[in-house]
Design a protein around this motif. Structure first.
Motif, PDB file in Angstrom:
ATOM      1  N   TRP A 120      57.954  55.823  44.920  1.00 28.35           N
ATOM      2  CA  TRP A 120      57.711  54.647  44.101  1.00 28.35           C
ATOM      3  C   TRP A 120      58.109  53.377  44.837  1.00 28.35           C
ATOM      4  O   TRP A 120      57.396  52.380  44.811  1.00 28.35           O
ATOM      5  CB  TRP A 120      58.465  54.764  42.775  1.00 28.35           C
ATOM      6  N   LYS A 121      59.263  53.398  45.513  1.00 29.27           N
ATOM      7  CA  LYS A 121      59.708  52.219  46.258  1.00 29.27           C
ATOM      8  C   LYS A 121      58.740  51.888  47.392  1.00 29.27           C
ATOM      9  O   LYS A 121      58.456  50.716  47.652  1.00 29.27           O
ATOM     10  CB  LYS A 121      61.118  52.424  46.795  1.00 29.27           C
ATOM     11  N   ALA A 122      58.217  52.903  48.058  1.00 32.61           N
ATOM     12  CA  ALA A 122      57.250  52.669  49.131  1.00 32.61           C
ATOM     13  C   ALA A 122      55.965  52.080  48.553  1.00 32.61           C
ATOM     14  O   ALA A 122      55.379  51.157  49.132  1.00 32.61           O
ATOM     15  CB  ALA A 122      56.956  53.972  49.869  1.00 32.61           C
ATOM     16  N   TRP A 123      55.518  52.597  47.426  1.00 39.33           N
ATOM     17  CA  TRP A 123      54.308  52.081  46.779  1.00 39.33           C
ATOM     18  C   TRP A 123      54.509  50.638  46.354  1.00 39.33           C
ATOM     19  O   TRP A 123      53.629  49.800  46.523  1.00 39.33           O
ATOM     20  CB  TRP A 123      53.965  52.952  45.566  1.00 39.33           C
ATOM     21  N   ARG A 124      55.696  50.339  45.820  1.00 34.93           N
ATOM     22  CA  ARG A 124      56.000  48.993  45.337  1.00 34.93           C
ATOM     23  C   ARG A 124      56.008  47.986  46.490  1.00 34.93           C
ATOM     24  O   ARG A 124      55.597  46.840  46.328  1.00 34.93           O
ATOM     25  CB  ARG A 124      57.346  48.997  44.627  1.00 34.93           C
ATOM     26  N   LYS A 125      56.482  48.395  47.660  1.00 35.72           N
ATOM     27  CA  LYS A 125      56.564  47.485  48.802  1.00 35.72           C
ATOM     28  C   LYS A 125      55.234  47.343  49.545  1.00 35.72           C
ATOM     29  O   LYS A 125      55.061  46.431  50.335  1.00 35.72           O
ATOM     30  CB  LYS A 125      57.628  47.969  49.784  1.00 35.72           C
ATOM     31  N   ALA A 126      54.301  48.245  49.300  1.00 37.26           N
ATOM     32  CA  ALA A 126      53.017  48.192  50.000  1.00 37.26           C
ATOM     33  C   ALA A 126      52.240  46.955  49.562  1.00 37.26           C
ATOM     34  O   ALA A 126      52.284  46.559  48.391  1.00 37.26           O
ATOM     35  CB  ALA A 126      52.208  49.447  49.702  1.00 37.26           C
ATOM     36  N   PRO A 127      51.530  46.330  50.491  1.00 35.60           N
ATOM     37  CA  PRO A 127      50.758  45.141  50.118  1.00 35.60           C
ATOM     38  C   PRO A 127      49.593  45.526  49.205  1.00 35.60           C
ATOM     39  O   PRO A 127      49.063  46.634  49.273  1.00 35.60           O
ATOM     40  CB  PRO A 127      50.254  44.613  51.458  1.00 35.60           C
ATOM     41  N   LEU A 128      49.226  44.586  48.351  1.00 39.19           N
ATOM     42  CA  LEU A 128      48.086  44.823  47.475  1.00 39.19           C
ATOM     43  C   LEU A 128      46.807  44.845  48.298  1.00 39.19           C
ATOM     44  O   LEU A 128      46.699  44.149  49.315  1.00 39.19           O
ATOM     45  CB  LEU A 128      48.001  43.718  46.425  1.00 39.19           C
ATOM     46  N   PRO A 129      45.842  45.620  47.873  1.00 37.77           N
ATOM     47  CA  PRO A 129      44.586  45.646  48.629  1.00 37.77           C
ATOM     48  C   PRO A 129      43.886  44.280  48.538  1.00 37.77           C
ATOM     49  O   PRO A 129      43.968  43.595  47.516  1.00 37.77           O
ATOM     50  CB  PRO A 129      43.770  46.733  47.925  1.00 37.77           C
ATOM     51  N   ALA A 130      43.228  43.919  49.608  1.00 35.57           N
ATOM     52  CA  ALA A 130      42.521  42.631  49.662  1.00 35.57           C
ATOM     53  C   ALA A 130      41.326  42.686  48.721  1.00 35.57           C
ATOM     54  O   ALA A 130      40.580  43.668  48.690  1.00 35.57           O
ATOM     55  CB  ALA A 130      42.064  42.341  51.073  1.00 35.57           C
ATOM     56  N   THR A 131      41.157  41.645  47.945  1.00 36.17           N
ATOM     57  CA  THR A 131      40.014  41.575  47.031  1.00 36.17           C
ATOM     58  C   THR A 131      39.157  40.384  47.406  1.00 36.17           C
ATOM     59  O   THR A 131      39.636  39.424  48.024  1.00 36.17           O
ATOM     60  CB  THR A 131      40.477  41.427  45.563  1.00 36.17           C
ATOM     61  N   LYS A 132      37.924  40.451  47.026  1.00 30.69           N
ATOM     62  CA  LYS A 132      36.995  39.364  47.322  1.00 30.69           C
ATOM     63  C   LYS A 132      37.363  38.162  46.457  1.00 30.69           C
ATOM     64  O   LYS A 132      37.555  38.287  45.258  1.00 30.69           O
ATOM     65  CB  LYS A 132      35.579  39.826  47.030  1.00 30.69           C
ATOM     66  N   HIS A 133      37.480  37.016  47.096  1.00 27.99           N
ATOM     67  CA  HIS A 133      37.851  35.798  46.374  1.00 27.99           C
ATOM     68  C   HIS A 133      36.604  35.204  45.724  1.00 27.99           C
ATOM     69  O   HIS A 133      35.595  34.975  46.379  1.00 27.99           O
ATOM     70  CB  HIS A 133      38.475  34.787  47.342  1.00 27.99           C
ATOM     71  N   VAL A 134      36.675  34.963  44.434  1.00 32.28           N
ATOM     72  CA  VAL A 134      35.548  34.400  43.694  1.00 32.28           C
ATOM     73  C   VAL A 134      36.013  33.073  43.099  1.00 32.28           C
ATOM     74  O   VAL A 134      37.056  33.008  42.453  1.00 32.28           O
ATOM     75  CB  VAL A 134      35.092  35.354  42.568  1.00 32.28           C
ATOM     76  N   THR A 135      35.229  32.039  43.314  1.00 30.85           N
ATOM     77  CA  THR A 135      35.568  30.739  42.721  1.00 30.85           C
ATOM     78  C   THR A 135      34.898  30.606  41.373  1.00 30.85           C
ATOM     79  O   THR A 135      33.819  31.165  41.139  1.00 30.85           O
ATOM     80  CB  THR A 135      35.128  29.581  43.626  1.00 30.85           C
ATOM     81  N   PHE A 136      35.531  29.903  40.504  1.00 28.85           N
ATOM     82  CA  PHE A 136      35.001  29.705  39.151  1.00 28.85           C
ATOM     83  C   PHE A 136      33.899  28.664  39.172  1.00 28.85           C
ATOM     84  O   PHE A 136      34.050  27.587  39.734  1.00 28.85           O
ATOM     85  CB  PHE A 136      36.148  29.276  38.231  1.00 28.85           C
TER      86      PHE A 136
END
Length: 143
Positions: A120-136
């Motif tokens: 769990w600690k390793a999962w928590r420290k892992a960076p979030l996956p990159a997502t496509k940036h969408v502008t409003f």
């Protein structure tokens, strides 16, 4: 069951033919009698050792209170995890006395819990996956 116990006629160890299953022990009538003769003393010894330690007494009271607040029964693994989470300095032998689980099972549950916490600690420290940036863009809104 130890080889000495088998040689003394207290029972035998059965090794299943199916792969992946565990051996199990069967007590003979002589083995059952041996246990009956010692059972009350063993229970009394465990109660005395548990009562002699303030931390063990507190841990047992907390576990009993928690168990009483639940609708469902707790498994030995749940009890060991509760004790190891809330009383990290509690010895495994004391967890055995409180829960009635064997030293082997307590060790297994404590190690499993430690592995879960590490994962769990390793999962928590892992960076979030990159997502496509969408502008409003308000022009694309339905009105």
């Amino acid at each position: 069951m130890t080889d000495e116990a088998v040689k003394a006629g207290l029972g035998k160890r059965n090794y299943p033919k199916k792969a992946g299953t565990y051996p199990f022990d069967v007590l003979s009538p002589k083995g059952q009698e041996w246990i009956d003769q010692r059972w009350d003393d063993a229970v009394q010894t465990m109660a005395t050792e548990t009562a002699s330690s303030p931390m063990v007494t507190t841990a047992k009271e907390c576990l009993d209170t928690f168990k009483a607040s639940r609708r469902l029964e707790m498994t030995p693994q749940m009890e060991v995890c509760f004790l190891s989470d809330h009383f990290p300095n509690l010895l495994q032998v004391d967890m055995c006395r409180i829960t009635g689980a064997s030293p082997r099972m307590v060790s297994l549950h404590v190690n499993t819990r430690a592995d879960q916490i590490r994962a769990w600690k390793a999962w928590r420290k892992a960076p979030l996956p990159a997502t496509k940036h969408v502008t409003f863009n308000p022009d694309l809104m339905d009105t």
